[in-house]
Design a protein around this motif. Structure first.
Motif, PDB file in Angstrom:
ATOM      1  N   VAL A  40       0.863  -1.183   0.000  1.00 46.38           N
ATOM      2  CA  VAL A  40       0.000   0.000   0.000  1.00 46.38           C
ATOM      3  C   VAL A  40       0.907   1.243   0.000  1.00 46.38           C
ATOM      4  CG1 VAL A  40      -1.901   1.187   1.155  1.00 46.38           C
ATOM      5  CG2 VAL A  40      -1.725  -1.310   1.316  1.00 46.38           C
ATOM      6  N   LEU A  41       0.843   1.984  -1.095  1.00 49.23           N
ATOM      7  CA  LEU A  41       1.683   3.180  -1.276  1.00 49.23           C
ATOM      8  C   LEU A  41       1.150   4.348  -0.450  1.00 49.23           C
ATOM      9  CD1 LEU A  41       2.108   2.960  -5.153  1.00 49.23           C
ATOM     10  CD2 LEU A  41       3.849   2.476  -3.422  1.00 49.23           C
ATOM     11  N   LYS A  42       1.992   5.329  -0.078  1.00 40.98           N
ATOM     12  CA  LYS A  42       3.413   5.244  -0.318  1.00 40.98           C
ATOM     13  C   LYS A  42       4.103   4.645   0.895  1.00 40.98           C
ATOM     14  CE  LYS A  42       2.875   9.762  -2.386  1.00 40.98           C
ATOM     15  NZ  LYS A  42       3.093  11.188  -2.139  1.00 40.98           N
ATOM     16  N   GLY A  43       3.385   4.585   2.008  1.00 40.66           N
ATOM     17  CA  GLY A  43       3.981   4.245   3.294  1.00 40.66           C
ATOM     18  C   GLY A  43       4.660   2.891   3.387  1.00 40.66           C
ATOM     19  N   ALA A  44       4.124   1.889   2.664  1.00 38.91           N
ATOM     20  CA  ALA A  44       4.654   0.526   2.800  1.00 38.91           C
ATOM     21  C   ALA A  44       5.909   0.287   1.964  1.00 38.91           C
ATOM     22  CB  ALA A  44       3.576  -0.492   2.428  1.00 38.91           C
ATOM     23  N   LEU A  97       0.584  -5.662   2.388  1.00 43.40           N
ATOM     24  CA  LEU A  97       1.643  -5.095   3.227  1.00 43.40           C
ATOM     25  C   LEU A  97       1.332  -3.642   3.534  1.00 43.40           C
ATOM     26  CD1 LEU A  97       3.304  -7.616   2.580  1.00 43.40           C
ATOM     27  CD2 LEU A  97       5.229  -6.144   2.081  1.00 43.40           C
ATOM     28  N   GLU A  98       1.256  -3.328   4.832  1.00 41.73           N
ATOM     29  CA  GLU A  98       0.959  -1.946   5.257  1.00 41.73           C
ATOM     30  C   GLU A  98       2.041  -1.422   6.188  1.00 41.73           C
ATOM     31  OE1 GLU A  98      -0.153   0.798   4.947  1.00 41.73           O
ATOM     32  OE2 GLU A  98      -2.311   1.010   5.040  1.00 41.73           O
ATOM     33  N   ASP A  99       2.160  -0.103   6.240  1.00 41.38           N
ATOM     34  CA  ASP A  99       3.100   0.500   7.184  1.00 41.38           C
ATOM     35  C   ASP A  99       2.527   0.517   8.594  1.00 41.38           C
ATOM     36  OD1 ASP A  99       1.127   2.355   6.480  1.00 41.38           O
ATOM     37  OD2 ASP A  99       2.504   3.987   6.046  1.00 41.38           O
ATOM     38  N   ILE A 100       1.249   0.917   8.695  1.00 42.72           N
ATOM     39  CA  ILE A 100       0.636   1.048  10.024  1.00 42.72           C
ATOM     40  C   ILE A 100      -0.867   0.841   9.941  1.00 42.72           C
ATOM     41  CG2 ILE A 100       0.415   3.578   9.815  1.00 42.72           C
ATOM     42  CD1 ILE A 100       1.120   3.742  12.853  1.00 42.72           C
TER      43      ILE A 100
HETATM   44 MG    MG Z   1      -0.391   4.285   4.294  1.00 40.30          MG
END
Ligand code: MG
Ligand code: XMP
Length: 179
Positions: A40-44, A97-100
């Motif tokens: 998941v953009l852009k964080g991941a 896949l995620e950052d948070i």
């Molecule tokens: Mg995000």
């Protein structure tokens, strides 16, 4: 940039060790299944780069850009597809896949969307989990670290598009928000 960070919550070394551990777990679970790994953009982006190098079986990678946040820090509650997948999820084992995960709104929307598009299975791996922020009932299948209910930056996470390139996760000094 370091002088703008109040505290480092998770170091570069801890993140790398966690990627190795999660990569091993994903390898065991998905070996021979050729999963579609969706960042998941852009964080991941940094997490996707480091984690996938630790997966020792064939995977396909794709990206999706959704937004539920503006330039600020408060969830608007609405999810908008900014960039959709290039790949069909039909019949695929999907790993998001995620950052948070904060409110959980973004992920619950994506999980529903991929089921609607007939994915064979949908699982979530997130680097960070902020359970206190939850507005919907959503539990990640794999999570790297639990973080307190504070706004964190670094390793993909931004404040007004800055700080994504920090190699660690930290909390900004309050004067940065105020200026
Ligand atoms: Mg995000
Ligand atoms: P939800 O609330 O839908 O949020 O689970 C997921 C997205 O919100 C952003 N987010 C943050 N970004 N620091 C950030 O830089 C934070 O503490 C934070 N909490 C949520 C993030 O983009 C995530 O993908």
């Amino acid at each position: 940039m370091r002088d703008e960070i109040q505290e480092i919550l998770i170091t570069e070394e801890e993140i790398q060790a966690k990627c190795k551990e999660l990569g091993k777990q994903i390898t065991e679970e998905y070996d021979g299944k050729f999963p579609l790994v969706i960042g998941v953009l852009k964080g991941a982006m940094p997490f996707m780069g480091d984690l996938t190098k630790r997966i020792d079986t064939h995977i396909e990678m794709d990206f999706m850009d959704v937004s539920s946040y503006g330039a600020g820090m408060v969830s608007s509650g609405e999810v908008k597809i900014v960039k959709d997948l290039d790949t069909s999820v039909e019949g695929r084992d999907v790993l998001i896949l995620e950052d948070i995960i904060d409110s959980g709104l973004t992920l619950s929307y994506l999980v529903k969307l991929f089921h609607y598009r007939k994915a064979k299975s949908v699982k979530i791996v997130t680097l960070l989990d902020k359970p206190e922020g939850r507005k919907v009932d959503l539990v990640p299948d794999m999570a790297g670290f639990t973080v307190p209910d504070a706004f964190v930056v670094g390793y993909g996470l931004d404040y007004a598009e800055r700080y994504r390139n920090l190699p660690y996760i930290g909390v900004l000094k309050p004067e940065i928000y105020e200026s």
